[in-house]
Design a protein around this motif. Sequence first.
Motif, PDB file in Angstrom:
ATOM      1  N   UNK A   1       0.709  -1.370  -0.136  1.00 11.20           N
ATOM      2  CA  UNK A   1      -0.191  -0.142   0.045  1.00 11.20           C
ATOM      3  C   UNK A   1       0.841   1.097  -0.148  1.00 11.20           C
ATOM      4  N   UNK A   2       1.733   1.217   0.749  1.00 14.81           N
ATOM      5  CA  UNK A   2       2.676   2.576   1.030  1.00 14.81           C
ATOM      6  C   UNK A   2       3.839   2.423   0.275  1.00 14.81           C
ATOM      7  N   UNK A   3       3.773   2.847  -0.951  1.00 24.50           N
ATOM      8  CA  UNK A   3       4.984   2.765  -2.161  1.00 24.50           C
ATOM      9  C   UNK A   3       5.199   4.149  -2.621  1.00 24.50           C
ATOM     10  N   UNK A   4       6.262   4.535  -2.519  1.00 20.78           N
ATOM     11  CA  UNK A   4       6.864   5.711  -3.008  1.00 20.78           C
ATOM     12  C   UNK A   4       7.673   5.099  -4.541  1.00 20.78           C
ATOM     13  N   UNK A   5       7.036   5.649  -5.531  1.00 18.23           N
ATOM     14  CA  UNK A   5       7.836   5.498  -6.830  1.00 18.23           C
ATOM     15  C   UNK A   5       8.631   6.490  -7.352  1.00 18.23           C
ATOM     16  N   UNK A   6      10.168   6.281  -7.047  1.00 20.81           N
ATOM     17  CA  UNK A   6      11.013   7.151  -7.038  1.00 20.81           C
ATOM     18  C   UNK A   6      11.120   7.777  -8.496  1.00 20.81           C
TER      19      UNK A   6
ATOM     20  N   UNK B   1      15.899  14.316 -16.409  1.00 21.38           N
ATOM     21  CA  UNK B   1      14.760  14.802 -15.656  1.00 21.38           C
ATOM     22  C   UNK B   1      15.204  14.555 -14.531  1.00 21.38           C
ATOM     23  N   UNK B   2      14.632  15.740 -13.423  1.00 19.16           N
ATOM     24  CA  UNK B   2      14.616  15.470 -12.119  1.00 19.16           C
ATOM     25  C   UNK B   2      13.504  14.388 -11.332  1.00 19.16           C
ATOM     26  N   UNK B   3      13.915  13.929 -10.296  1.00 15.52           N
ATOM     27  CA  UNK B   3      13.080  13.007  -9.539  1.00 15.52           C
ATOM     28  C   UNK B   3      11.777  13.732  -9.122  1.00 15.52           C
ATOM     29  N   UNK B   4      10.440  13.424  -9.189  1.00 18.05           N
ATOM     30  CA  UNK B   4       9.306  14.032  -8.912  1.00 18.05           C
ATOM     31  C   UNK B   4       9.545  14.642  -7.294  1.00 18.05           C
ATOM     32  N   UNK B   5       9.154  15.997  -7.068  1.00 19.79           N
ATOM     33  CA  UNK B   5       9.400  16.358  -5.990  1.00 19.79           C
ATOM     34  C   UNK B   5       8.967  15.737  -4.742  1.00 19.79           C
ATOM     35  N   UNK B   6       7.595  15.491  -4.762  1.00 17.05           N
ATOM     36  CA  UNK B   6       6.961  14.731  -3.867  1.00 17.05           C
ATOM     37  C   UNK B   6       7.559  13.280  -3.324  1.00 17.05           C
ATOM     38  N   UNK B   7       7.697  12.472  -4.558  1.00 15.34           N
ATOM     39  CA  UNK B   7       8.554  11.523  -4.221  1.00 15.34           C
ATOM     40  C   UNK B   7       9.842  11.292  -3.595  1.00 15.34           C
ATOM     41  N   UNK B   8      10.734  12.293  -4.086  1.00 17.27           N
ATOM     42  CA  UNK B   8      11.904  12.560  -3.450  1.00 17.27           C
ATOM     43  C   UNK B   8      11.932  13.009  -1.975  1.00 17.27           C
ATOM     44  N   UNK B   9      10.994  13.808  -1.604  1.00 19.22           N
ATOM     45  CA  UNK B   9      10.980  14.348  -0.323  1.00 19.22           C
ATOM     46  C   UNK B   9      10.513  13.089   0.541  1.00 19.22           C
ATOM     47  N   UNK B  10       9.411  12.305   0.274  1.00 22.44           N
ATOM     48  CA  UNK B  10       9.030  11.459   0.943  1.00 22.44           C
ATOM     49  C   UNK B  10       9.926  10.193   1.041  1.00 22.44           C
TER      50      UNK B  10
END
Length: 245
Positions: free
Chosen positions: A113-118, A163-172
């Motif tokens: 469920x809790x998956x951060x897709x970097x 490209x950069x890593x998506x901001x929310x994914x990187x922060x989390x």
Amino acid sequence: MEQAIRQAAERLGKSARAVALTGAGISVESGIPDFRSPGGLWSKYDPLEYGDIRSFRRNPGKVWRMLLDMDRLLRGAQPNPAHYALAQLEQGGILKGIVTQNVDSLHQRAGSRNVVEFHGHGRSARCDSCHRHFPREELDLGDLPPLCPCGGPIRPNFVFFGEGIPFEAQNEAFRMAERCDVLLVVGTSATVAPASHLPIIAKGRGAFIIEINPQESELTRTVTDIHIDQPAGRALPALVAAMGL
């Protein structure tokens, strides 16, 4: 190796905030070769010619020929025992989340469920001009590239080179690395920045590092506390069994 499994299970059992970092190696047993391995996409397509965002913007139709190969591979893959084992660890309250470098959505399909897709995912796409989003099922791939009603080329929702890593994914992801007390590093050499920083950050904050990888990596002799040198599809189910889940 049984001793390493027992030690890892004991450490996980005592943890309060365990997190996993996964890479291409966990999905190899699902039939998705590591892009850089023999038979991987980069053995068929030059990554600079097909994998860079500048290449896409110069000739999106050409890059979409590679993306179709990738799409067929991802859509035909199924979760393997390693994915299911991580989902069991989450359901058992042991694992608090997963940071994955993969774009195949196999963790979610296995029940995590809790998956951060970097690096994003392939479940949807967006216009590279106006940024309108489209479910994968709505894309007309008869003519390449698929076009948005605005006329702009549509691209997958994952990260191209350049490209950069998506901001929310990187922060989390960095937040999880900073807070975890055990980090499971599964199927990744963790050599590509910024994902390569996560084990180092976790270790610096006092986390115990369990590495599951058939080969040694750059992490093994520097930050890893326990190295289980087995494929993830064998090691993770054995770890779950050792914990009695």
